[in-house]
Motif scaffolding. Sequence first.
Motif, short mmCIF file in Angstrom:
data_model
loop_
_atom_site.label_atom_id
_atom_site.label_comp_id
_atom_site.label_asym_id
_atom_site.label_seq_id
_atom_site.Cartn_x
_atom_site.Cartn_y
_atom_site.Cartn_z
N ASP A 95 0.86 -1.18 0.00
CA ASP A 95 0.00 0.00 0.00
C ASP A 95 0.89 1.23 0.00
OD1 ASP A 95 -2.33 -1.40 -0.05
OD2 ASP A 95 -2.79 -1.16 2.07
N LEU A 96 0.63 2.13 -0.93
CA LEU A 96 1.41 3.35 -1.06
C LEU A 96 0.53 4.52 -0.64
CD1 LEU A 96 4.35 3.76 -2.14
CD2 LEU A 96 3.32 4.59 -4.26
N GLU A 97 0.91 5.18 0.43
CA GLU A 97 0.19 6.37 0.90
C GLU A 97 0.80 7.57 0.19
OE1 GLU A 97 -2.69 8.46 2.87
OE2 GLU A 97 -2.38 6.29 3.11
N ILE A 98 0.02 8.16 -0.72
CA ILE A 98 0.53 9.20 -1.61
C ILE A 98 0.02 10.56 -1.17
CG2 ILE A 98 0.72 9.95 -4.01
CD1 ILE A 98 -0.11 7.03 -4.78
N LEU A 99 0.93 11.51 -1.06
CA LEU A 99 0.58 12.86 -0.64
C LEU A 99 -0.52 13.44 -1.53
CD1 LEU A 99 1.39 15.17 1.31
CD2 LEU A 99 2.96 15.98 -0.48
N ASN A 100 -1.62 13.85 -0.92
CA ASN A 100 -2.77 14.46 -1.60
C ASN A 100 -3.53 13.50 -2.52
OD1 ASN A 100 -2.19 16.99 -0.42
ND2 ASN A 100 -0.74 17.46 -2.07
N LYS A 101 -3.19 12.19 -2.51
CA LYS A 101 -3.89 11.24 -3.37
C LYS A 101 -4.44 10.04 -2.60
CE LYS A 101 -1.36 12.21 -7.68
NZ LYS A 101 -2.54 12.62 -8.47
N GLY A 102 -4.16 9.95 -1.30
CA GLY A 102 -4.66 8.84 -0.51
C GLY A 102 -3.84 7.58 -0.69
N THR A 103 -4.45 6.42 -0.42
CA THR A 103 -3.75 5.13 -0.47
C THR A 103 -4.04 4.41 -1.77
OG1 THR A 103 -3.85 4.92 1.94
CG2 THR A 103 -3.46 2.91 0.68
N TRP A 104 -2.98 3.91 -2.41
CA TRP A 104 -3.08 3.09 -3.62
C TRP A 104 -2.46 1.74 -3.33
CZ3 TRP A 104 -3.63 4.95 -9.09
CH2 TRP A 104 -4.25 6.20 -9.15
N ARG A 105 -3.10 0.68 -3.77
CA ARG A 105 -2.53 -0.68 -3.65
C ARG A 105 -1.84 -1.01 -4.98
NH1 ARG A 105 -5.68 -4.79 -0.13
NH2 ARG A 105 -4.82 -3.23 1.32
N ILE A 106 -0.55 -1.32 -4.88
CA ILE A 106 0.25 -1.51 -6.09
C ILE A 106 0.95 -2.85 -6.04
CG2 ILE A 106 2.12 -0.58 -7.51
CD1 ILE A 106 1.52 2.16 -6.37
N ALA A 107 0.89 -3.60 -7.14
CA ALA A 107 1.56 -4.89 -7.25
C ALA A 107 2.52 -4.86 -8.43
CB ALA A 107 0.54 -6.01 -7.43
N SER A 108 3.79 -5.12 -8.14
CA SER A 108 4.82 -5.22 -9.19
C SER A 108 5.06 -6.70 -9.46
CB SER A 108 6.11 -4.55 -8.73
OG SER A 108 5.88 -3.19 -8.45
N ILE A 109 4.97 -7.11 -10.73
CA ILE A 109 4.88 -8.53 -11.08
C ILE A 109 6.06 -8.99 -11.91
CG2 ILE A 109 3.44 -10.28 -12.19
CD1 ILE A 109 2.10 -8.80 -9.81
#
Length: 220
Positions: A95-109
């Motif tokens: 989970d990436l907590e991004i400034l002014n964008k909230g939380t994004w779930r990211i998977a690198s495959i």
Amino acid sequence: MNSSIAFWNCRGARKRRASLYLKEIVKDFGIFFIGLLETKINSFERKKVDILSGTDWNFYCVPSEGIYGSILVLWKGNIASFQILESSSQFIVRDLEILNKGTWRIASIYGSKDVYRRRLLWERLEFFANKELPMVIGGDFNCILSSEDKRGGKRFKLSLGSKEMKTFLANNDLHEVGFVGPKFTWCKNKQGPERILERLDKCFINPAATTSSIIYMLGT
């Protein structure tokens, strides 16, 4: 402005051109997070990351198996914070907590070439899929989905691996986004009539994510 997420199959992060290219695309596209696939490095230290991307990047890696594989994720510490959920030789999910964008779930495959090992990838991604959070899944899937993903060789046939990938994408409402770079990302027999080209690298997002925030980079 730093507003883009990227994935790149660099096929060797030690190469000087990898560092030059990475720094160039970060500058050109305002990238604050990048997933690097197939770095071919079994361990990363702060010094190596500083040479590769610069001093303002945090990192997490899954080491290579011999000379193959490895996943390295990099993010700008002044823009985003990172929480690891799970990692393996095939993926890093966080989970990436991004400034002014909230939380994004990211998977690198970096998917296995073996269809049965790759099945574990779909099972674990299914576990972490969240339709409420913006979700981005990108990298080298080692699987093609249609005849458009291939040129040369035998005619495309929907294999068990392709069917399972399609089922996973449909079940989780994941849709492919555009890319920068060559359409085909893998080549066998580089010259002559026996040459085969395939597009193994892709990026998918769910409806909660916005394509305006995503730039997908392919290896050259």
